[in-house]
Design a protein around this motif. Structure first.
Motif, PDB file in Angstrom:
ATOM      1  N   SER A 195       0.831  -1.208   0.000  1.00 50.48           N
ATOM      2  CA  SER A 195       0.000   0.000   0.000  1.00 50.48           C
ATOM      3  C   SER A 195       0.866   1.258   0.000  1.00 50.48           C
ATOM      4  CB  SER A 195      -0.918   0.009   1.228  1.00 50.48           C
ATOM      5  OG  SER A 195      -1.708  -1.159   1.273  1.00 50.48           O
ATOM      6  N   CYS A 247       0.534   5.889  -1.090  1.00 46.82           N
ATOM      7  CA  CYS A 247      -0.205   7.021  -1.652  1.00 46.82           C
ATOM      8  C   CYS A 247       0.784   8.023  -2.239  1.00 46.82           C
ATOM      9  CB  CYS A 247      -1.043   7.719  -0.581  1.00 46.82           C
ATOM     10  SG  CYS A 247      -2.508   6.805  -0.048  1.00 46.82           S
ATOM     11  N   CYS A 297      -3.996   6.414  -4.378  1.00 47.91           N
ATOM     12  CA  CYS A 297      -3.674   5.521  -3.265  1.00 47.91           C
ATOM     13  C   CYS A 297      -3.875   4.078  -3.701  1.00 47.91           C
ATOM     14  CB  CYS A 297      -4.563   5.812  -2.058  1.00 47.91           C
ATOM     15  SG  CYS A 297      -4.111   7.305  -1.151  1.00 47.91           S
ATOM     16  N   ILE A 332      -4.239   0.557  -1.989  1.00 51.15           N
ATOM     17  CA  ILE A 332      -4.511  -0.016  -0.675  1.00 51.15           C
ATOM     18  C   ILE A 332      -4.787  -1.507  -0.833  1.00 51.15           C
ATOM     19  CG2 ILE A 332      -6.041   0.036   1.325  1.00 51.15           C
ATOM     20  CD1 ILE A 332      -6.481   2.979   0.806  1.00 51.15           C
ATOM     21  N   ILE A 392      -8.028   7.022   5.342  1.00 52.03           N
ATOM     22  CA  ILE A 392      -6.675   6.993   5.891  1.00 52.03           C
ATOM     23  C   ILE A 392      -6.657   7.730   7.219  1.00 52.03           C
ATOM     24  CG2 ILE A 392      -4.312   7.797   5.550  1.00 52.03           C
ATOM     25  CD1 ILE A 392      -4.596   7.229   2.638  1.00 52.03           C
ATOM     26  N   GLN A 447      -3.942   8.949   9.542  1.00 53.99           N
ATOM     27  CA  GLN A 447      -2.536   9.188   9.857  1.00 53.99           C
ATOM     28  C   GLN A 447      -2.262  10.676   9.741  1.00 53.99           C
ATOM     29  OE1 GLN A 447      -0.197   6.937  10.665  1.00 53.99           O
ATOM     30  NE2 GLN A 447       1.637   8.169  10.612  1.00 53.99           N
ATOM     31  N   MET A 478      -3.091  14.629   5.232  1.00 53.18           N
ATOM     32  CA  MET A 478      -4.216  13.709   5.238  1.00 53.18           C
ATOM     33  C   MET A 478      -5.554  14.408   5.008  1.00 53.18           C
ATOM     34  SD  MET A 478      -3.039  10.859   5.273  1.00 53.18           S
ATOM     35  CE  MET A 478      -1.328  10.407   5.332  1.00 53.18           C
ATOM     36  N   PHE A 483       1.203   4.118   6.605  1.00 52.52           N
ATOM     37  CA  PHE A 483       0.053   4.821   7.152  1.00 52.52           C
ATOM     38  C   PHE A 483      -0.933   3.803   7.704  1.00 52.52           C
ATOM     39  CE2 PHE A 483      -0.355   4.397   2.549  1.00 52.52           C
ATOM     40  CZ  PHE A 483      -1.547   3.699   2.417  1.00 52.52           C
ATOM     41  N   ILE A 538      -5.110   2.776   8.199  1.00 54.63           N
ATOM     42  CA  ILE A 538      -6.414   3.007   7.587  1.00 54.63           C
ATOM     43  C   ILE A 538      -7.531   2.707   8.584  1.00 54.63           C
ATOM     44  CG2 ILE A 538      -5.545   2.454   5.288  1.00 54.63           C
ATOM     45  CD1 ILE A 538      -7.110  -0.209   5.481  1.00 54.63           C
TER      46      ILE A 538
END
Length: 220
Positions: A118, A120, A134, A136, A152, A154, A164, A207, A209
């Protein structure tokens, strides 16, 4: 009294401490150690500075590991101590999670977030619009299809700007069939409110999720 009987208390104490050391780092189906979640339930943080800094449960786990190996050294040779140490390092922190998710739960609780697959990426175009993508990766360990939403969770600050805030993924409803592994490819666009951040761009490889359905929410 033979040596085994003399060292039995050290043997038992050593293995108990190793078990506790593992429990302090065991994540099971979560994105953090179970002990961290337990501490947060009682209003105690496991980190020295919010979600960063010194990880107290990690430090305690390391201390317990060292003391446990010290006790076991009263009975075992250096080679065996190294084997115990290696085993503690190699045992996955999500031990038993896949078995649990495959047989005892369904819905979003059967999902596993694959961080290694994953990432982004985002950049600002000439019109001041942040565009990005992104990827994922998620696994469904159950035999039933699962429909869910993802966002997300983070905080990543770029020149005092929370990147973010531009990742508006909550409107994306995703679906995985039974026992399916898939990397979702999600594009996004976001207009920046301030001209101060017109050069925002970068990539995130690590990150957390949040996945949710109509009834439940999980942080992974």
């Amino acid at each position: 009294m033979d040596q085994k009987k003399q060292t039995r208390p050290f043997f038992i104490t050593g293995f108990v401490l190793l078990a506790l050391a593992f429990l302090f780092k065991w994540e099971f189906i979560y994105s953090e150690p179970v002990v961290d979640r337990l501490l947060r339930f009682f209003g105690v943080t496991a980190w020295s500075n919010g979600n960063s800094g010194f990880h107290f449960t990690g430090i305690i786990s390391l201390i317990l590991l060292i003391i446990g190996l010290f006790f076991l050294a009263k009975r075992y040779s250096g080679k065996m101590i190294f084997v115990f140490f290696l085993a503690m390092i190699l045992i996955p922190t999500n031990l038993f999670a896949n078995v649990y998710q495959s047989n005892f739960v369904n819905g979003i609780y059967a999902l596993e977030f694959q961080r290694d697959g994953s990432s982004c990426e985002y950049d600002t175009n000439d019109s001041g619009i942040v565009e990005g993508n992104c990827k994922i990766s998620i696994v469904n360990h159950s035999s039933d299809p699962v429909t869910f939403r993802v966002s997300i969770d983070q905080k990543y600050v770029h020149n005092r700007f929370n990147v973010m805030d531009i990742f508006n993924l909550k409107d994306h409803q995703l679906k995985l069939d039974g026992n399916e592994y898939r990397t979702f490819d999600i594009n996004f666009r976001h207009s920046l409110q301030s001209s101060r951040y017109q050069s925002v761009g970068g990539k995130l490889d690590i990150f957390t999720i949040i996945i949710a359905d109509d009834d439940n929410t999980r942080r992974l």
